[in-house]
Design a protein around this motif. Structure first.
Motif, PDB file in Angstrom:
ATOM      1  N   ALA A 108      13.662  -0.854   2.671  1.00  0.00           N
ATOM      2  CA  ALA A 108      13.382  -2.113   1.973  1.00  0.00           C
ATOM      3  C   ALA A 108      11.883  -2.342   1.819  1.00  0.00           C
ATOM      4  N   LEU A 109      11.113  -2.000   2.835  1.00  0.00           N
ATOM      5  CA  LEU A 109       9.670  -2.257   2.816  1.00  0.00           C
ATOM      6  C   LEU A 109       8.945  -1.426   1.768  1.00  0.00           C
ATOM      7  N   ASN A 110       9.369  -0.184   1.547  1.00  0.00           N
ATOM      8  CA  ASN A 110       8.713   0.653   0.533  1.00  0.00           C
ATOM      9  C   ASN A 110       8.863   0.086  -0.867  1.00  0.00           C
ATOM     10  N   ASN A 111       9.817  -0.798  -1.063  1.00  0.00           N
ATOM     11  CA  ASN A 111       9.994  -1.465  -2.358  1.00  0.00           C
ATOM     12  C   ASN A 111       9.140  -2.717  -2.491  1.00  0.00           C
ATOM     13  N   LYS A 112       8.408  -3.080  -1.427  1.00  0.00           N
ATOM     14  CA  LYS A 112       7.626  -4.318  -1.456  1.00  0.00           C
ATOM     15  C   LYS A 112       6.145  -4.086  -1.742  1.00  0.00           C
ATOM     16  N   TYR A 113       5.743  -2.823  -1.795  1.00  0.00           N
ATOM     17  CA  TYR A 113       4.358  -2.542  -2.198  1.00  0.00           C
ATOM     18  C   TYR A 113       4.118  -3.068  -3.608  1.00  0.00           C
ATOM     19  N   ILE A 114       2.930  -3.641  -3.832  1.00  0.00           N
ATOM     20  CA  ILE A 114       2.563  -4.137  -5.156  1.00  0.00           C
ATOM     21  C   ILE A 114       1.499  -3.219  -5.748  1.00  0.00           C
ATOM     22  N   THR A 115       1.836  -2.539  -6.816  1.00  0.00           N
ATOM     23  CA  THR A 115       0.881  -1.631  -7.475  1.00  0.00           C
ATOM     24  C   THR A 115       1.264  -1.478  -8.944  1.00  0.00           C
ATOM     25  N   LEU A 116       0.253  -1.323  -9.795  1.00  0.00           N
ATOM     26  CA  LEU A 116       0.493  -1.090 -11.225  1.00  0.00           C
ATOM     27  C   LEU A 116       0.532   0.405 -11.551  1.00  0.00           C
ATOM     28  N   ASN A 117       0.165   1.237 -10.584  1.00  0.00           N
ATOM     29  CA  ASN A 117       0.133   2.682 -10.796  1.00  0.00           C
ATOM     30  C   ASN A 117       1.554   3.242 -10.716  1.00  0.00           C
ATOM     31  N   LYS A 118       2.048   3.763 -11.829  1.00  0.00           N
ATOM     32  CA  LYS A 118       3.438   4.225 -11.881  1.00  0.00           C
ATOM     33  C   LYS A 118       3.679   5.428 -10.976  1.00  0.00           C
TER      34      LYS A 118
END
Length: 495
Positions: A428-438
């Motif tokens: 679940a936590l790996n989905n919470k990173y915020i980044t615009l880099n695809k």
């Protein structure tokens, strides 16, 4: 006839030797695992013979006979426990039955050591404090506080006598050391009282969210509880669980014996816990008694956790979480996982949860912001995500051997649920990173997929784990199906 002083001294010395041997038995070599227990058992058998012979004589008072019976019952008890620990089950059972038969006629006699003065102050105080732990687990906070107050009263009385002597020698120094040690233990018992009070108060409020004053009959006084018809204790007996001789009001009034309802009351309990743990921590240092010190730090973390429930302000909640992080991060940086793996595992898992809880608070605030969030806030969210993943990863990897790159196929049963929950959190936590880099987004999703798949794959081989975490397992199964589609879409966009 009266019991001679020499006879009593001899029994006392033998009893202390037995206790020392049983305490040292944990250090016995593997090739002689019962060496100390065998030695203790021989002494107990000798004590039993002397006491049985003495109990057949006539005594001038019933109190003398009561002392003999009490001592004989204690010897039978230790013989029974020691025999069972040595896997001599039949012999152990017989000794325990003899213990029961010896003291059966005195079950209802009142606990009068204080009135007679025939007791060791340190042992009495420690026993009273230990008994309080039983009462508080049964919601008997009135009785638990009373016994703790009596324990502190006796210790203060003993301290005054101890330091009134003018001669300071090795014997005096040894007594002072024992006093400091047991004072720290009693402080820990007081702290446990406060922690359990906060925990039980929280549980009570969660179970009675609608008008608790009318709908909750749970009492913090055992004498006011409703007994089952088949209960082996009466309300009259529960009402007599008090000491009549010492004046304990001064000690009792320092903390409430009622369930906590609001933050103001919880804060008073918190401050008392804090003081008691500081006293215990001054004796149990990391350099001298590391295991106890670590447990005290964990209790300090729990006291902030206990206060959290009563705090409505989310910013203050985050600050309380931060205090817990500072405590746990500080101690885990100073201990070697090789020697304190059990504690490290507990701390890693707790840190993972704490960082995740703060992250949830920050994410909720992010959703409330109108317009573009600040770079600092986004960096904070990513930092909390990283720290939580790191802590949970340390926890799960502690179950791998040095040679293993992949995870073991079988986790110790006591840890299966915790390890699978840790992987669930990592997913679940790996989905919470915020980044615009695809490209970074794709890498994070891949890590999330691997963590969820760990849970699904392990549960296929060990289906009983599903019963312990059905909701998490269903989510993992769903994410293992959905995430490959998301990864394929991102990969296509990158291409």
């Amino acid at each position: 006839m009266q019991m001679s002083k020499e006879f009593a001294v001899d029994l006392g010395e033998k009893y202390n030797k037995v206790l020392k041997l049983l305490e040292d038995s944990k250090f016995d070599p593997p090739n002689e695992p019962y060496a100390s227990k065998c030695a203790a058992k021989e002494i107990l058998i000798d004590m039993k013979a002397k006491l049985e012979n003495t109990s057949n004589n006539q005594f001038s008072s019933s109190s003398e006979l009561l002392k003999i019976k009490a001592m004989l019952g204690s010897v039978y008890l230790y013989l029974g426990m020691t025999s069972i620990e040595m896997e001599e089950l039949s012999e152990g059972e017989n000794s325990l039955q003899n213990c029961h038969d010896t003291i059966r006629d005195f079950f209802n006699n009142p606990r009068r050591q204080l009135d007679s003065g025939d007791y060791d102050p340190i042992d009495w105080a420690l026993n009273a404090a230990t008994l309080s732990q039983f009462f508080m687990e049964k919601n008997g906070f009135k009785q638990a506080r009373h016994h703790l107050a009596a324990s502190s009263y006796i210790m203060d009385e003993y301290k005054e006598k101890l330091f009134s002597v003018s001669e300071r020698n090795e014997e005096f120094d040894a007594k002072v050391e024992v006093f400091k040690h047991r004072s720290a233990d009693i402080a820990r018992c007081w702290a446990k009282y406060g922690l359990v009070l906060l925990s039980k108060s929280k549980e009570r409020l969660l179970n009675h969210t609608d008008d608790i004053s009318e709908n909750c009959s749970l009492s913090a006084d055992l004498s006011k509880m409703t007994l089952n018809p088949d209960a082996n204790v009466s309300l009259e007996e529960l009402q007599n669980l008090e000491f009549t001789s010492p004046k304990l009001g001064h000690y009792e009034k320092q903390i409430t014996d009622k369930f906590v309802l609001i933050m103001q009351d919880a804060k008073l309990v918190f401050l008392n816990i804090q003081g008691w743990l500081q006293k215990a921590e001054s004796y149990y240092t990391l350099e001298t008694l590391a295991s106890d010190h670590i447990e005290i730090v964990q209790d300090q973390s729990n006291m902030y956790f206990g206060l959290l429930f009563f705090e409505d302000n989310v910013d203050n909640q985050a600050k309380l979480h931060k205090r817990r992080i500072d405590l746990l991060e500080n101690v885990i940086q100073q201990i070697n996982p090789k020697y304190y793996l059990q504690y490290c595992r507990q701390i890693w898992f707790e840190l993972g949860q704490i960082y995740s809880d703060i992250l949830n608070i920050k994410c909720d605030k992010l959703r409330e912001i109108e317009g573009r969030p600040s770079p600092h806030m986004l960096a904070k969210i990513n930092h909390l995500t990283e720290k939580s993943i790191y802590s949970f990863t340390c926890f799960v990897e502690s179950f791998k051997s040095d040679q293993e790159e992949e995870f073991v196929t079988q986790i110790p049963a006591d840890f299966e649920k915790a390890v699978m929950q840790a992987y669930f959190h990592i997913g679940a936590l790996n989905n919470k990173y915020i980044t615009l880099n695809k490209k970074t987004q794709l890498a994070n999703i891949e890590m999330s997929y691997k963590a969820y798949k760990k849970v699904v794959d392990y549960c296929k081989l060990n289906e009983k784990v599903i019963e312990q975490m059905p909701m998490e397992h269903n989510i993992c199964k769903e994410m293992v199906t959905l995430l490959p589609v998301k990864m394929a879409k991102l990969a296509q966009e990158l291409h």
